[in-house]
Design an enzyme around this catalytic site. Structure first.
Site, PDB file in Angstrom:
ATOM      1  N   HIS A 345      47.173  40.506  35.304  1.00  0.00           N
ATOM      2  CA  HIS A 345      48.615  41.253  35.234  1.00  0.00           C
ATOM      3  C   HIS A 345      49.836  40.677  35.753  1.00  0.00           C
ATOM      4  O   HIS A 345      50.955  40.787  35.371  1.00  0.00           O
ATOM      5  CB  HIS A 345      48.528  42.699  35.610  1.00  0.00           C
ATOM      6  CG  HIS A 345      48.230  42.895  36.933  1.00  0.00           C
ATOM      7  ND1 HIS A 345      46.955  42.855  37.598  1.00  0.00           N
ATOM      8  CD2 HIS A 345      49.009  42.761  38.103  1.00  0.00           C
ATOM      9  CE1 HIS A 345      47.222  43.126  38.937  1.00  0.00           C
ATOM     10  NE2 HIS A 345      48.436  43.147  39.185  1.00  0.00           N
ATOM     11  N   ASP A 399      40.785  41.182  34.785  1.00  0.00           N
ATOM     12  CA  ASP A 399      42.079  41.123  35.267  1.00  0.00           C
ATOM     13  C   ASP A 399      42.087  39.773  36.213  1.00  0.00           C
ATOM     14  O   ASP A 399      42.432  39.930  37.542  1.00  0.00           O
ATOM     15  CB  ASP A 399      42.527  42.439  36.100  1.00  0.00           C
ATOM     16  CG  ASP A 399      43.893  42.260  36.555  1.00  0.00           C
ATOM     17  OD1 ASP A 399      44.671  41.482  36.018  1.00  0.00           O
ATOM     18  OD2 ASP A 399      44.202  42.973  37.204  1.00  0.00           O
ATOM     19  N   SER A 501      48.286  41.930  44.559  1.00  0.00           N
ATOM     20  CA  SER A 501      47.407  41.548  43.400  1.00  0.00           C
ATOM     21  C   SER A 501      47.007  40.341  43.721  1.00  0.00           C
ATOM     22  O   SER A 501      47.778  39.435  44.055  1.00  0.00           O
ATOM     23  CB  SER A 501      48.212  41.781  42.156  1.00  0.00           C
ATOM     24  OG  SER A 501      48.243  43.132  41.985  1.00  0.00           O
TER      25      SER A 501
END
Length: 571
Positions: A345, A399, A501
Protein backbone atom coordinates in the site's frame (compact mmCIF):
# COMPACT_ATOMS: atom_id res chain seq x y z
CA UNK A 1 -15.55 4.80 13.94
CA UNK A 2 -12.83 5.50 11.46
CA UNK A 3 -10.38 2.88 10.30
CA UNK A 4 -7.14 4.58 9.48
CA UNK A 5 -3.98 3.57 7.71
CA UNK A 6 -0.65 4.21 9.41
CA UNK A 7 -0.01 6.96 6.92
CA UNK A 8 -3.44 8.26 5.98
CA UNK A 9 -5.15 10.04 8.85
CA UNK A 10 -8.21 10.79 6.72
CA UNK A 11 -11.49 9.04 7.48
CA UNK A 12 -12.19 5.98 5.35
CA UNK A 13 -14.68 3.14 5.38
CA UNK A 14 -14.69 0.46 8.03
CA UNK A 15 -14.94 -2.48 5.66
CA UNK A 16 -11.26 -3.27 5.66
CA UNK A 17 -8.19 -2.48 7.73
CA UNK A 18 -6.46 0.50 6.18
CA UNK A 19 -2.73 0.92 5.74
CA UNK A 20 -0.31 2.67 8.04
CA UNK A 21 2.04 5.03 6.21
CA UNK A 22 2.41 8.78 5.61
CA UNK A 23 -0.45 11.09 4.57
CA UNK A 24 -1.52 10.54 0.99
CA UNK A 25 -2.47 13.47 -1.20
CA UNK A 26 -5.03 13.62 -3.98
CA UNK A 27 -3.27 15.79 -6.53
CA UNK A 28 -5.30 17.31 -9.31
CA UNK A 29 -2.64 16.63 -11.88
CA UNK A 30 -1.10 13.17 -11.90
CA UNK A 31 1.13 13.81 -14.93
CA UNK A 32 4.85 13.48 -14.52
CA UNK A 33 6.32 16.69 -13.02
CA UNK A 34 8.40 19.06 -15.17
CA UNK A 35 11.96 20.06 -14.36
CA UNK A 36 13.06 23.50 -13.18
CA UNK A 37 16.57 24.96 -13.46
CA UNK A 38 18.19 27.36 -10.97
CA UNK A 39 21.78 28.42 -10.31
CA UNK A 40 23.51 28.00 -6.94
CA UNK A 41 26.57 29.84 -5.58
CA UNK A 42 28.36 28.53 -2.48
CA UNK A 43 29.63 31.52 -0.46
CA UNK A 44 31.80 29.24 1.67
CA UNK A 45 35.21 27.66 1.16
CA UNK A 46 36.11 30.12 -1.61
CA UNK A 47 39.28 28.25 -2.53
CA UNK A 48 37.32 25.09 -3.30
CA UNK A 49 34.18 26.62 -4.80
CA UNK A 50 35.66 29.80 -6.32
CA UNK A 51 32.24 31.50 -6.19
CA UNK A 52 31.25 29.71 -9.40
CA UNK A 53 27.59 29.07 -10.14
CA UNK A 54 26.36 25.49 -10.03
CA UNK A 55 23.58 24.60 -12.47
CA UNK A 56 20.79 22.64 -10.75
CA UNK A 57 17.99 20.98 -12.71
CA UNK A 58 15.45 18.98 -10.75
CA UNK A 59 11.75 18.10 -10.55
CA UNK A 60 9.71 21.22 -9.87
CA UNK A 61 7.62 19.32 -7.32
CA UNK A 62 10.68 18.64 -5.15
CA UNK A 63 11.65 20.91 -2.30
CA UNK A 64 14.66 23.21 -2.59
CA UNK A 65 16.44 21.20 0.12
CA UNK A 66 15.84 17.90 -1.68
CA UNK A 67 17.09 19.38 -4.96
CA UNK A 68 20.21 20.92 -3.37
CA UNK A 69 21.14 17.54 -1.91
CA UNK A 70 21.53 16.13 -5.41
CA UNK A 71 24.59 18.36 -5.86
CA UNK A 72 27.77 16.75 -4.55
CA UNK A 73 29.36 20.13 -3.78
CA UNK A 74 26.40 21.10 -1.58
CA UNK A 75 26.41 17.78 0.25
CA UNK A 76 30.11 18.22 1.03
CA UNK A 77 29.49 21.65 2.53
CA UNK A 78 26.58 20.35 4.61
CA UNK A 79 28.85 17.67 6.03
CA UNK A 80 31.62 20.22 6.64
CA UNK A 81 29.23 22.55 8.47
CA UNK A 82 27.45 19.98 10.63
CA UNK A 83 25.57 21.59 13.51
CA UNK A 84 25.11 24.83 11.54
CA UNK A 85 22.07 26.14 9.75
CA UNK A 86 22.15 26.42 5.99
CA UNK A 87 20.82 29.77 4.78
CA UNK A 88 19.77 30.31 1.18
CA UNK A 89 19.26 33.85 -0.15
CA UNK A 90 17.78 34.67 -3.52
CA UNK A 91 19.78 37.08 -5.68
CA UNK A 92 18.08 36.98 -9.06
CA UNK A 93 14.51 36.12 -9.98
CA UNK A 94 13.71 35.55 -6.32
CA UNK A 95 14.83 37.65 -3.36
CA UNK A 96 15.66 37.47 0.35
CA UNK A 97 16.13 34.43 2.62
CA UNK A 98 14.26 31.41 1.29
CA UNK A 99 12.54 28.55 3.12
CA UNK A 100 14.36 25.34 2.19
CA UNK A 101 11.06 23.49 2.00
CA UNK A 102 9.84 25.67 -0.89
CA UNK A 103 9.04 23.59 -3.99
CA UNK A 104 11.07 24.42 -7.08
CA UNK A 105 7.80 25.21 -8.87
CA UNK A 106 7.78 28.49 -6.87
CA UNK A 107 11.11 29.54 -8.43
CA UNK A 108 11.36 31.36 -11.75
CA UNK A 109 13.29 29.50 -14.44
CA UNK A 110 16.96 30.46 -14.15
CA UNK A 111 16.63 31.97 -10.67
CA UNK A 112 19.84 32.38 -8.69
CA UNK A 113 20.55 31.73 -5.00
CA UNK A 114 23.53 32.01 -2.65
CA UNK A 115 24.24 29.54 0.18
CA UNK A 116 25.88 30.43 3.51
CA UNK A 117 25.94 28.73 6.91
CA UNK A 118 25.15 30.11 10.35
CA UNK A 119 26.26 28.79 13.74
CA UNK A 120 23.11 27.66 15.54
CA UNK A 121 22.83 28.40 19.27
CA UNK A 122 19.34 27.02 19.68
CA UNK A 123 18.69 23.30 20.08
CA UNK A 124 15.29 22.99 18.51
CA UNK A 125 13.66 19.58 18.73
CA UNK A 126 12.11 20.15 15.34
CA UNK A 127 14.08 21.30 12.34
CA UNK A 128 11.23 22.82 10.34
CA UNK A 129 13.36 25.76 9.28
CA UNK A 130 15.60 23.30 7.45
CA UNK A 131 13.20 20.79 6.04
CA UNK A 132 10.33 23.20 5.55
CA UNK A 133 6.75 22.31 4.89
CA UNK A 134 5.70 19.01 3.35
CA UNK A 135 2.15 19.95 2.36
CA UNK A 136 1.21 20.93 -1.17
CA UNK A 137 -2.29 22.19 -0.82
CA UNK A 138 -2.28 23.93 -4.20
CA UNK A 139 -0.09 24.38 -7.21
CA UNK A 140 -0.66 28.15 -7.02
CA UNK A 141 2.22 29.33 -4.87
CA UNK A 142 2.29 32.86 -3.40
CA UNK A 143 5.57 34.45 -2.23
CA UNK A 144 5.74 37.49 0.00
CA UNK A 145 8.37 39.00 2.29
CA UNK A 146 8.55 39.60 6.04
CA UNK A 147 11.02 41.94 7.78
CA UNK A 148 12.97 39.95 10.40
CA UNK A 149 12.60 42.73 13.01
CA UNK A 150 9.09 43.37 14.35
CA UNK A 151 7.60 46.79 15.03
CA UNK A 152 5.15 48.36 17.48
CA UNK A 153 5.13 48.89 21.24
CA UNK A 154 5.68 45.20 21.90
CA UNK A 155 8.93 44.67 19.99
CA UNK A 156 9.29 40.94 20.42
CA UNK A 157 11.80 38.88 18.50
CA UNK A 158 9.95 36.92 15.82
CA UNK A 159 12.60 34.73 14.11
CA UNK A 160 14.55 31.77 15.52
CA UNK A 161 17.85 32.21 13.69
CA UNK A 162 20.15 34.79 15.25
CA UNK A 163 21.82 35.65 11.95
CA UNK A 164 18.44 36.60 10.48
CA UNK A 165 17.48 38.72 13.50
CA UNK A 166 19.07 41.87 12.14
CA UNK A 167 17.75 45.12 10.78
CA UNK A 168 17.30 44.99 7.02
CA UNK A 169 17.05 41.18 6.83
CA UNK A 170 13.90 39.85 5.20
CA UNK A 171 12.43 36.36 4.85
CA UNK A 172 10.73 35.08 1.72
CA UNK A 173 7.60 33.24 2.87
CA UNK A 174 5.72 30.93 0.54
CA UNK A 175 2.14 29.78 0.89
CA UNK A 176 -0.64 28.38 -1.25
CA UNK A 177 -3.75 30.21 -2.35
CA UNK A 178 -6.56 29.70 0.12
CA UNK A 179 -4.29 29.74 3.17
CA UNK A 180 -4.32 32.57 5.70
CA UNK A 181 -1.39 34.79 6.61
CA UNK A 182 -1.24 33.10 10.01
CA UNK A 183 -1.13 29.66 8.37
CA UNK A 184 1.78 30.75 6.19
CA UNK A 185 3.99 32.14 8.97
CA UNK A 186 3.24 29.39 11.49
CA UNK A 187 3.93 26.62 8.95
CA UNK A 188 7.09 28.31 7.72
CA UNK A 189 9.10 27.00 10.67
CA UNK A 190 11.57 29.91 10.92
CA UNK A 191 9.35 32.08 13.11
CA UNK A 192 8.94 31.74 16.88
CA UNK A 193 5.98 29.67 18.07
CA UNK A 194 4.20 32.48 19.94
CA UNK A 195 2.77 33.64 16.60
CA UNK A 196 0.40 30.66 16.77
CA UNK A 197 -1.41 31.98 19.87
CA UNK A 198 -0.69 35.70 20.24
CA UNK A 199 -2.46 38.49 18.37
CA UNK A 200 -0.46 40.14 15.59
CA UNK A 201 -0.90 41.76 12.20
CA UNK A 202 1.08 42.78 9.14
CA UNK A 203 1.88 46.40 8.34
CA UNK A 204 2.58 47.47 4.75
CA UNK A 205 4.27 50.80 3.95
CA UNK A 206 3.35 52.11 7.43
CA UNK A 207 -0.18 52.85 6.22
CA UNK A 208 -1.95 49.54 5.59
CA UNK A 209 -2.96 46.85 8.10
CA UNK A 210 -3.58 43.22 7.21
CA UNK A 211 -4.91 41.00 9.97
CA UNK A 212 -3.40 37.52 10.26
CA UNK A 213 -6.74 35.92 9.38
CA UNK A 214 -6.68 37.36 5.84
CA UNK A 215 -5.89 35.12 2.84
CA UNK A 216 -2.50 35.25 1.15
CA UNK A 217 -3.95 35.17 -2.37
CA UNK A 218 -3.06 38.80 -3.26
CA UNK A 219 0.27 39.11 -1.43
CA UNK A 220 2.63 38.09 -4.23
CA UNK A 221 5.86 40.12 -4.14
CA UNK A 222 4.75 42.46 -1.34
CA UNK A 223 6.80 43.42 1.77
CA UNK A 224 5.44 43.54 5.33
CA UNK A 225 6.44 44.10 8.94
CA UNK A 226 4.97 42.15 11.87
CA UNK A 227 3.38 44.10 14.72
CA UNK A 228 2.68 42.02 17.84
CA UNK A 229 -0.08 43.32 20.07
CA UNK A 230 0.64 43.70 23.77
CA UNK A 231 -1.77 41.76 25.94
CA UNK A 232 -2.47 41.19 29.63
CA UNK A 233 -1.31 37.92 31.12
CA UNK A 234 -4.47 36.32 32.61
CA UNK A 235 -2.57 34.52 35.37
CA UNK A 236 -1.14 37.82 36.68
CA UNK A 237 -4.56 39.40 37.07
CA UNK A 238 -5.98 36.28 38.68
CA UNK A 239 -3.16 36.00 41.19
CA UNK A 240 -4.00 39.42 42.59
CA UNK A 241 -7.15 38.06 44.28
CA UNK A 242 -7.04 34.26 44.58
CA UNK A 243 -9.68 34.12 47.32
CA UNK A 244 -12.17 36.00 45.17
CA UNK A 245 -11.48 33.59 42.33
CA UNK A 246 -12.17 30.59 44.59
CA UNK A 247 -15.47 32.14 45.76
CA UNK A 248 -16.57 32.87 42.20
CA UNK A 249 -15.75 29.32 41.13
CA UNK A 250 -17.80 27.83 43.96
CA UNK A 251 -20.77 30.10 43.23
CA UNK A 252 -20.68 29.21 39.53
CA UNK A 253 -20.49 25.49 40.32
CA UNK A 254 -23.49 25.73 42.68
CA UNK A 255 -25.51 27.64 40.05
CA UNK A 256 -24.83 25.00 37.42
CA UNK A 257 -25.74 22.12 39.75
CA UNK A 258 -28.95 23.91 40.78
CA UNK A 259 -30.09 24.19 37.15
CA UNK A 260 -29.65 20.45 36.55
CA UNK A 261 -31.24 18.33 39.35
CA UNK A 262 -30.04 15.07 37.79
CA UNK A 263 -26.48 16.37 37.86
CA UNK A 264 -26.89 17.18 41.54
CA UNK A 265 -28.14 13.66 42.29
CA UNK A 266 -25.26 12.08 40.38
CA UNK A 267 -22.67 14.30 42.05
CA UNK A 268 -24.01 13.30 45.47
CA UNK A 269 -23.70 9.63 44.54
CA UNK A 270 -20.12 10.15 43.38
CA UNK A 271 -19.20 11.93 46.62
CA UNK A 272 -20.83 9.21 48.73
CA UNK A 273 -19.08 6.44 46.80
CA UNK A 274 -15.74 8.25 47.09
CA UNK A 275 -16.16 8.55 50.87
CA UNK A 276 -16.74 4.78 51.10
CA UNK A 277 -13.58 4.11 49.14
CA UNK A 278 -11.64 6.39 51.44
CA UNK A 279 -12.79 4.55 54.59
CA UNK A 280 -9.92 2.12 54.66
CA UNK A 281 -7.45 1.21 57.36
CA UNK A 282 -3.99 2.77 56.93
CA UNK A 283 -4.72 3.23 53.21
CA UNK A 284 -4.14 -0.48 52.47
CA UNK A 285 -7.30 -0.98 50.37
CA UNK A 286 -6.78 2.24 48.43
CA UNK A 287 -3.19 1.25 47.63
CA UNK A 288 -4.34 -2.16 46.41
CA UNK A 289 -6.92 -0.51 44.14
CA UNK A 290 -4.32 1.77 42.58
CA UNK A 291 -1.83 -1.05 42.20
CA UNK A 292 -4.43 -3.11 40.32
CA UNK A 293 -5.57 -0.23 38.12
CA UNK A 294 -2.18 1.03 37.05
CA UNK A 295 -0.08 -2.11 37.30
CA UNK A 296 1.58 -3.56 34.20
CA UNK A 297 -0.47 -6.19 32.39
CA UNK A 298 2.27 -7.65 30.18
CA UNK A 299 5.94 -8.06 30.95
CA UNK A 300 7.90 -6.21 28.27
CA UNK A 301 11.46 -6.43 29.54
CA UNK A 302 14.17 -8.09 27.45
CA UNK A 303 17.62 -9.46 28.20
CA UNK A 304 20.62 -7.30 27.41
CA UNK A 305 21.72 -9.91 24.87
CA UNK A 306 18.48 -9.48 22.89
CA UNK A 307 18.65 -5.68 23.17
CA UNK A 308 22.18 -5.66 21.75
CA UNK A 309 21.06 -7.92 18.91
CA UNK A 310 18.10 -5.66 18.11
CA UNK A 311 20.38 -2.62 17.99
CA UNK A 312 22.56 -4.38 15.41
CA UNK A 313 19.50 -5.43 13.41
CA UNK A 314 18.17 -1.87 13.47
CA UNK A 315 21.02 -0.81 11.18
CA UNK A 316 19.17 -2.61 8.37
CA UNK A 317 15.90 -0.74 8.92
CA UNK A 318 15.42 2.14 6.47
CA UNK A 319 13.45 5.39 6.30
CA UNK A 320 11.76 5.39 2.88
CA UNK A 321 10.57 8.76 1.59
CA UNK A 322 9.36 10.17 -1.71
CA UNK A 323 8.73 13.54 -3.29
CA UNK A 324 6.82 13.45 -6.57
CA UNK A 325 3.20 14.33 -7.28
CA UNK A 326 2.74 13.35 -3.62
CA UNK A 327 5.09 13.41 -0.64
CA UNK A 328 5.26 10.88 2.15
CA UNK A 329 7.30 8.41 4.16
CA UNK A 330 7.24 4.82 5.37
CA UNK A 331 9.60 2.16 6.72
CA UNK A 332 11.47 -0.62 4.93
CA UNK A 333 14.29 -3.07 5.63
CA UNK A 334 17.05 -4.89 3.77
CA UNK A 335 15.52 -8.19 2.74
CA UNK A 336 18.20 -9.88 0.66
CA UNK A 337 21.26 -8.30 -0.95
CA UNK A 338 20.17 -5.05 -2.62
CA UNK A 339 16.48 -5.92 -2.27
CA UNK A 340 14.36 -4.19 0.36
CA UNK A 341 10.89 -5.05 1.63
CA UNK A 342 8.04 -2.67 2.43
CA UNK A 343 4.25 -2.66 2.22
CA UNK A 344 2.36 -2.81 -1.06
CA UNK A 345 0.00 0.00 0.00
CA UNK A 346 3.04 2.29 0.36
CA UNK A 347 3.59 1.91 -3.39
CA UNK A 348 -0.01 2.98 -4.02
CA UNK A 349 0.70 6.23 -2.18
CA UNK A 350 3.96 6.81 -4.03
CA UNK A 351 2.49 6.54 -7.53
CA UNK A 352 -0.83 8.23 -6.70
CA UNK A 353 -4.29 7.59 -8.07
CA UNK A 354 -5.09 6.94 -11.71
CA UNK A 355 -1.56 6.07 -12.88
CA UNK A 356 -1.19 3.14 -15.27
CA UNK A 357 0.72 0.22 -13.68
CA UNK A 358 3.15 0.24 -16.62
CA UNK A 359 4.46 3.62 -15.38
CA UNK A 360 4.86 2.65 -11.72
CA UNK A 361 8.44 1.42 -11.98
CA UNK A 362 9.56 4.67 -13.64
CA UNK A 363 7.91 6.82 -10.96
CA UNK A 364 9.42 4.70 -8.18
CA UNK A 365 12.90 5.04 -9.68
CA UNK A 366 12.56 8.82 -10.00
CA UNK A 367 11.23 9.84 -6.60
CA UNK A 368 11.93 7.18 -3.94
CA UNK A 369 14.87 7.54 -1.55
CA UNK A 370 15.99 5.30 1.34
CA UNK A 371 18.31 6.15 4.22
CA UNK A 372 19.38 3.77 6.96
CA UNK A 373 20.99 6.31 9.29
CA UNK A 374 18.00 8.37 10.41
CA UNK A 375 18.63 8.18 14.14
CA UNK A 376 19.04 11.93 14.64
CA UNK A 377 17.06 14.71 12.96
CA UNK A 378 20.10 16.00 11.07
CA UNK A 379 20.41 12.61 9.33
CA UNK A 380 16.80 12.49 8.17
CA UNK A 381 17.43 12.83 4.44
CA UNK A 382 21.19 12.30 4.12
CA UNK A 383 23.33 9.45 2.78
CA UNK A 384 20.38 8.02 0.96
CA UNK A 385 20.06 5.42 -1.77
CA UNK A 386 17.96 5.76 -4.90
CA UNK A 387 15.99 2.71 -6.01
CA UNK A 388 15.98 1.01 -9.39
CA UNK A 389 13.03 1.60 -11.75
CA UNK A 390 11.90 -1.98 -11.06
CA UNK A 391 8.61 -3.23 -9.63
CA UNK A 392 7.84 -6.91 -10.19
CA UNK A 393 7.57 -8.72 -6.85
CA UNK A 394 4.50 -7.71 -4.83
CA UNK A 395 1.15 -8.91 -3.51
CA UNK A 396 -1.76 -6.69 -2.57
CA UNK A 397 -3.49 -9.31 -0.39
CA UNK A 398 -0.43 -9.99 1.78
CA UNK A 399 0.52 -6.32 1.47
CA UNK A 400 4.20 -6.67 0.57
CA UNK A 401 6.40 -5.18 -2.15
CA UNK A 402 10.04 -5.73 -3.03
CA UNK A 403 12.17 -2.82 -4.31
CA UNK A 404 15.83 -2.78 -5.32
CA UNK A 405 18.42 -0.30 -4.09
CA UNK A 406 20.60 1.38 -6.69
CA UNK A 407 24.28 0.90 -5.94
CA UNK A 408 26.11 4.17 -5.23
CA UNK A 409 29.33 3.14 -3.49
CA UNK A 410 27.81 3.13 -0.02
CA UNK A 411 27.79 -0.09 1.95
CA UNK A 412 24.37 -1.71 2.09
CA UNK A 413 23.46 -2.88 5.62
CA UNK A 414 23.24 -6.59 6.29
CA UNK A 415 20.17 -8.47 5.07
CA UNK A 416 17.61 -9.47 7.69
CA UNK A 417 16.44 -12.64 5.95
CA UNK A 418 18.02 -15.63 7.65
CA UNK A 419 15.64 -18.47 6.96
CA UNK A 420 12.08 -18.88 8.18
CA UNK A 421 11.17 -18.64 11.85
CA UNK A 422 7.53 -19.34 12.79
CA UNK A 423 5.69 -16.48 14.47
CA UNK A 424 5.37 -16.81 18.25
CA UNK A 425 1.93 -17.88 19.45
CA UNK A 426 2.17 -15.51 22.43
CA UNK A 427 4.67 -13.46 24.39
CA UNK A 428 6.76 -10.49 23.37
CA UNK A 429 7.75 -9.17 19.93
CA UNK A 430 9.81 -6.13 18.86
CA UNK A 431 9.04 -3.70 16.02
CA UNK A 432 11.71 -1.36 14.63
CA UNK A 433 10.62 1.53 12.42
CA UNK A 434 9.88 5.21 11.89
CA UNK A 435 6.39 5.94 13.30
CA UNK A 436 5.11 9.35 12.18
CA UNK A 437 8.30 9.74 10.15
CA UNK A 438 10.28 10.21 13.36
CA UNK A 439 13.73 8.93 14.30
CA UNK A 440 14.25 5.16 14.31
CA UNK A 441 12.57 3.53 17.31
CA UNK A 442 11.99 0.11 18.87
CA UNK A 443 8.64 -0.90 20.36
CA UNK A 444 8.22 -4.01 22.50
CA UNK A 445 4.64 -5.26 22.41
CA UNK A 446 2.52 -8.27 23.30
CA UNK A 447 1.27 -10.84 20.80
CA UNK A 448 -2.49 -11.41 20.69
CA UNK A 449 -2.91 -15.17 20.06
CA UNK A 450 -5.10 -16.15 17.12
CA UNK A 451 -7.64 -17.86 19.39
CA UNK A 452 -8.10 -14.65 21.39
CA UNK A 453 -8.37 -12.16 18.51
CA UNK A 454 -12.17 -12.12 18.27
CA UNK A 455 -12.59 -11.81 22.04
CA UNK A 456 -9.97 -9.05 22.31
CA UNK A 457 -11.52 -7.05 19.47
CA UNK A 458 -14.99 -7.31 20.99
CA UNK A 459 -13.76 -6.37 24.47
CA UNK A 460 -11.92 -3.34 23.14
CA UNK A 461 -14.84 -2.16 21.04
CA UNK A 462 -17.07 -2.33 24.11
CA UNK A 463 -14.55 -0.45 26.25
CA UNK A 464 -14.02 2.20 23.58
CA UNK A 465 -17.77 2.87 23.35
CA UNK A 466 -17.60 4.48 26.75
CA UNK A 467 -14.79 6.75 25.56
CA UNK A 468 -15.98 7.63 22.07
CA UNK A 469 -19.51 6.35 21.32
CA UNK A 470 -19.92 8.51 18.23
CA UNK A 471 -17.15 6.55 16.46
CA UNK A 472 -16.67 3.12 17.98
CA UNK A 473 -20.19 1.82 17.38
CA UNK A 474 -19.39 1.77 13.65
CA UNK A 475 -17.07 -1.19 14.22
CA UNK A 476 -18.88 -4.51 14.18
CA UNK A 477 -17.66 -8.09 14.49
CA UNK A 478 -17.65 -8.27 10.70
CA UNK A 479 -15.06 -5.50 10.57
CA UNK A 480 -12.43 -7.81 12.02
CA UNK A 481 -13.23 -11.01 10.12
CA UNK A 482 -10.34 -10.48 7.73
CA UNK A 483 -7.77 -10.90 10.49
CA UNK A 484 -9.53 -12.87 13.23
CA UNK A 485 -9.12 -16.24 11.49
CA UNK A 486 -6.27 -15.32 9.13
CA UNK A 487 -3.19 -17.52 9.72
CA UNK A 488 -1.08 -15.31 7.42
CA UNK A 489 -0.93 -12.45 9.93
CA UNK A 490 0.27 -11.92 13.48
CA UNK A 491 -1.74 -9.59 15.75
CA UNK A 492 -0.41 -7.46 18.59
CA UNK A 493 -0.61 -4.16 20.48
CA UNK A 494 1.71 -1.35 19.43
CA UNK A 495 1.98 2.43 19.40
CA UNK A 496 3.56 2.37 15.94
CA UNK A 497 1.04 4.16 13.76
CA UNK A 498 1.49 6.36 10.68
CA UNK A 499 4.82 6.00 8.90
CA UNK A 500 5.59 2.60 10.42
CA UNK A 501 4.32 0.50 7.51
CA UNK A 502 7.05 -1.89 6.41
CA UNK A 503 8.71 -2.16 9.84
CA UNK A 504 10.31 -5.56 10.53
CA UNK A 505 8.84 -7.56 13.44
CA UNK A 506 11.20 -9.71 15.52
CA UNK A 507 10.42 -12.38 18.11
CA UNK A 508 11.83 -12.41 21.65
CA UNK A 509 15.06 -14.01 20.35
CA UNK A 510 15.62 -11.42 17.62
CA UNK A 511 14.47 -13.54 14.65
CA UNK A 512 12.59 -11.85 11.79
CA UNK A 513 9.01 -13.18 11.86
CA UNK A 514 6.72 -10.58 10.21
CA UNK A 515 6.33 -7.14 8.62
CA UNK A 516 4.17 -4.50 10.31
CA UNK A 517 1.33 -3.45 8.02
CA UNK A 518 -1.95 -2.09 9.39
CA UNK A 519 -4.55 -1.90 12.13
CA UNK A 520 -7.97 -0.63 13.18
CA UNK A 521 -7.44 2.93 14.37
CA UNK A 522 -9.71 5.69 15.61
CA UNK A 523 -9.32 9.21 16.99
CA UNK A 524 -10.29 10.10 20.56
CA UNK A 525 -9.65 13.55 22.06
CA UNK A 526 -7.26 14.40 19.20
CA UNK A 527 -5.18 11.29 19.88
CA UNK A 528 -4.81 8.31 17.55
CA UNK A 529 -5.64 5.03 19.23
CA UNK A 530 -6.05 1.52 17.92
CA UNK A 531 -8.08 -1.57 18.69
CA UNK A 532 -5.70 -4.11 17.19
CA UNK A 533 -2.69 -4.08 14.84
CA UNK A 534 -1.28 -6.76 12.58
CA UNK A 535 1.46 -7.66 10.12
CA UNK A 536 1.98 -10.27 7.42
CA UNK A 537 4.17 -13.18 8.53
CA UNK A 538 7.46 -13.73 6.72
CA UNK A 539 6.43 -17.36 6.41
CA UNK A 540 3.43 -16.45 4.24
CA UNK A 541 5.35 -13.80 2.26
CA UNK A 542 8.18 -16.21 1.37
CA UNK A 543 5.75 -18.96 0.38
CA UNK A 544 3.84 -16.55 -1.87
CA UNK A 545 7.06 -15.34 -3.52
CA UNK A 546 8.20 -18.91 -4.10
CA UNK A 547 4.87 -19.89 -5.66
CA UNK A 548 4.19 -16.78 -7.76
CA UNK A 549 7.72 -15.63 -8.62
CA UNK A 550 9.70 -18.86 -8.61
CA UNK A 551 12.47 -17.82 -11.08
CA UNK A 552 13.26 -14.71 -9.05
CA UNK A 553 13.06 -16.65 -5.78
CA UNK A 554 15.52 -19.26 -7.00
CA UNK A 555 17.89 -16.62 -8.36
CA UNK A 556 17.94 -14.56 -5.17
CA UNK A 557 17.37 -17.06 -2.35
CA UNK A 558 18.80 -20.32 -3.70
CA UNK A 559 22.56 -19.85 -3.66
CA UNK A 560 25.59 -21.52 -2.19
CA UNK A 561 24.99 -20.04 1.23
CA UNK A 562 21.45 -21.44 1.34
CA UNK A 563 22.44 -25.08 1.21
CA UNK A 564 19.29 -26.26 2.89
CA UNK A 565 16.40 -25.16 0.74
CA UNK A 566 13.04 -25.47 2.46
CA UNK A 567 10.19 -27.22 0.72
CA UNK A 568 6.62 -25.93 0.58
CA UNK A 569 5.79 -28.32 3.43
CA UNK A 570 8.57 -26.80 5.53
CA UNK A 571 7.23 -23.35 4.84
Amino acid sequence: MRMESRGDPRATTNTQAQRFHSPKKNPEDQTMPQNRTIYVTLKVNHRRNQDMKLKLTHSENSSLYMALNTLQAVRKEIETHQGQEMLVRGTEGIKEYINLGMPLSCFPEGGQVVITFSQSKSKQKEDNHIFGRQDKASTECVKFYIHAIGIGKCKRRIVKCGKLHKKGRKLCVYAFKGETIKDALCKDGRFLSFLENDDWKLIENNDTILESTQPVDELEGRYFQVEVEKRMVPSAAASQNPESEKRNTCVLREQIVAQYPSLKRESEKIIENFKKKMKVKNGETLFELHRTTFGKVTKNSSSIKVVKLLVRLSDSVGYLFWDSATTGYATCFVFKGLFILTCRHVIDSIVGDGIEPSKWATIIGQCVRVTFGYEELKDKETNYFFVEPWFEIHNEELDYAVLKLKENGQQVPMELYNGITPVPLSGLIHIIGHPYGEKKQIDACAVIPQGQRAKKCQERVQSKKAESPEYVHMYTQRSFQKIVHNPDVITYDTEFFFGASGSPVFDSKGSLVAMHAAGFAYTYQNETRSIIEFGSTMESILLDIKQRHKPWYEEVFVNQQDVEMMSDEDL
